[in-house]
Design a protein around this motif. Sequence first.
Motif, PDB file in Angstrom:
ATOM      1  N   PHE A  65      99.636  85.202   2.715  1.00  0.00           N
ATOM      2  CA  PHE A  65      98.189  85.052   2.901  1.00  0.00           C
ATOM      3  C   PHE A  65      97.571  86.431   3.155  1.00  0.00           C
ATOM      4  N   ALA A  66      98.205  87.194   4.034  1.00  0.00           N
ATOM      5  CA  ALA A  66      97.675  88.521   4.365  1.00  0.00           C
ATOM      6  C   ALA A  66      97.776  89.463   3.173  1.00  0.00           C
ATOM      7  N   ARG A  67      98.866  89.353   2.409  1.00  0.00           N
ATOM      8  CA  ARG A  67      99.014  90.248   1.255  1.00  0.00           C
ATOM      9  C   ARG A  67      97.926  89.977   0.217  1.00  0.00           C
ATOM     10  N   ILE A  68      97.552  88.704   0.054  1.00  0.00           N
ATOM     11  CA  ILE A  68      96.533  88.384  -0.943  1.00  0.00           C
ATOM     12  C   ILE A  68      95.126  88.689  -0.436  1.00  0.00           C
ATOM     13  N   THR A  69      94.842  88.364   0.817  1.00  0.00           N
ATOM     14  CA  THR A  69      93.458  88.519   1.295  1.00  0.00           C
ATOM     15  C   THR A  69      93.200  89.885   1.919  1.00  0.00           C
ATOM     16  N   GLY A  70      94.262  90.580   2.328  1.00  0.00           N
ATOM     17  CA  GLY A  70      94.067  91.830   3.064  1.00  0.00           C
ATOM     18  C   GLY A  70      93.695  91.575   4.517  1.00  0.00           C
ATOM     19  N   ARG A  71      93.654  90.321   4.933  1.00  0.00           N
ATOM     20  CA  ARG A  71      93.329  89.982   6.327  1.00  0.00           C
ATOM     21  C   ARG A  71      94.548  89.335   6.965  1.00  0.00           C
ATOM     22  N   PRO A  72      94.794  89.624   8.231  1.00  0.00           N
ATOM     23  CA  PRO A  72      95.951  88.960   8.852  1.00  0.00           C
ATOM     24  C   PRO A  72      95.724  87.469   8.990  1.00  0.00           C
TER      25      PRO A  72
END
Length: 518
Positions: A65-72
């Motif tokens: 999720f973080a890799r795709i959105t850039g958000r933790p």
Amino acid sequence: MDSAESAGTGADLLVATALANGIDHCFANPGTTELHLVQALDRAPGMRSVLCAFEGVCSGAADAFARITGRPALGLYHLGPGFANALANVHNARRHHTPMINVIGDQASWHLAADAPLTSDIGSLSEWTGRLIEVTSPDGAGPAMAEAIRGALGDEQRISNLVVPADHAWGSTTGVPPIVERPLRRRPDADMVAVATAALARPGGTLVLDGPAIGAAALRLAEAIRLATGCTVTSGRPARQELGSDVPAIDQLPYFPQPLQLALAGVSTAVLVGAEEPVTFFGYPDTPSYPLPTEAGRIALGGPGDDLEMLLAAIATELGVEPSEGPGRTPAPLPEVDPGPLSPRNLGQAFACAIPEGAIVVSEAISSGGGYRALAPSAAPHTLLAVTGGAIGGGLPAAVGAAVAAPDRSVLALQADGSALYTIQSLWTMARERLDVTVVICANRRYQILDVELAAAGIELAGSELTALDDPPVDFAGVAAGFGVPGVAVTTGAELVRALDRAAAEPGPHLIEAVLAG
Ligand SMILES: Cc1ncc(C[n+]2csc(CCOP(=O)(O)OP(=O)(O)O)c2C)c(N)n1
Ligand SMILES: [Mg+2]
């Protein structure tokens, strides 16, 4: 949010702080010490909680999720045992610098002394994956979450493990959620850029890219640098990379030590952009850990916390070149799929042809991924998430996290069979959340890579069969059905193409067991 609105429990304040800072997903597997966190997640408008049936699914999904959105994303875990189940995929996330916040419930602070059954040393589990932050009062829940977010957005240690004793979660507070300032991006050092640029222009100059993300803009800059200097460009194991017919293709450094050494043999200077110096995955007799020639220069330009695009743009500016347009080459057309019995080759052909534009591909194909990877530059533009930390069992959870992160994109998972079994419960979350994921299981019914390693080490087994998965063979299509995911087994290229077509035509998750000919 004013203080009147934020009145509630420590758990409410913790969740409100996450939301106030743009963190709005939680992959969770809770227990009794997390009841008030569950309540807070449930009643906070805008927070989406995703239940995973094993903690390793939560952590792998939060990572993707973080890799795709850039958000933790948040993970929610039940004391030490729950977090221990999550650790292999937390390790993977740590290796590729994913921002991640693990919320770990603990016994009420005054109950710790009673040493009740689930009481555990969460601190020592935390230490090897990230920073330990402890909530010490209900009022402290907001600042503690803010501290965890600051860590996740920082350069170095991006994993924060936030321990929340149950009494501080249920205690009341009127605290206000703190807002965390985003750190400024570091500018590249001009002198280092000049030195690196000159080195790339000399014979044997090579650019090694790695880190959390290699995007289209970075690839186009690298291509322009390659054309201007004549250097070679390779990648390590980036956590996320753009691939397909509209971006320049770069070779990935090989996995096995001899080909890796060969790939780097002629290097005079390696410019490591967002990359550590390449190392062999394991230590082997008579093989160096560092495959770059001893005499080669090494220039590290930025670390994993730095923006690859900014670093490459600095080199391009030094050279006076613009990013290349499009792929910088005409991609070869995808081949016809060989309709015969399945091998990694025609499996890869069918898979590459099935990738729709804008898809996310999650690959934990291990020994069966070569066919797809060779054709990826000719496939429709897509984003690849690889499993980079070496701990297997990250692929299916990553498919969950990617699909939750990008509901408007198709997710295709190319998944080795042995690795699939570590976190097979991911299928249940795919069904529960109606995620648009197509899983292709590469069923060679072995730990094939270990067979290769055994052969290379000259070891012949007397018959212990510690690498065989064929007795009994796992009925993956049946397992999928048990988790609520339609499943089918195929044995030929022609059948695989039909199954992929069917999966693409129907919404929701699908599993295709691609049985490879022995
Ligand atoms: C968490 C963890 N446990 C064990 C291993 C060791 N290991 C590496 S590859 C592998 C087997 C992989 O088999 P499979 O997923 O079927 O891939 P194949 O080589 O057959 O394509 C194992 C057990 C590991 N890397 N990580
Ligand atoms: Mg296998």
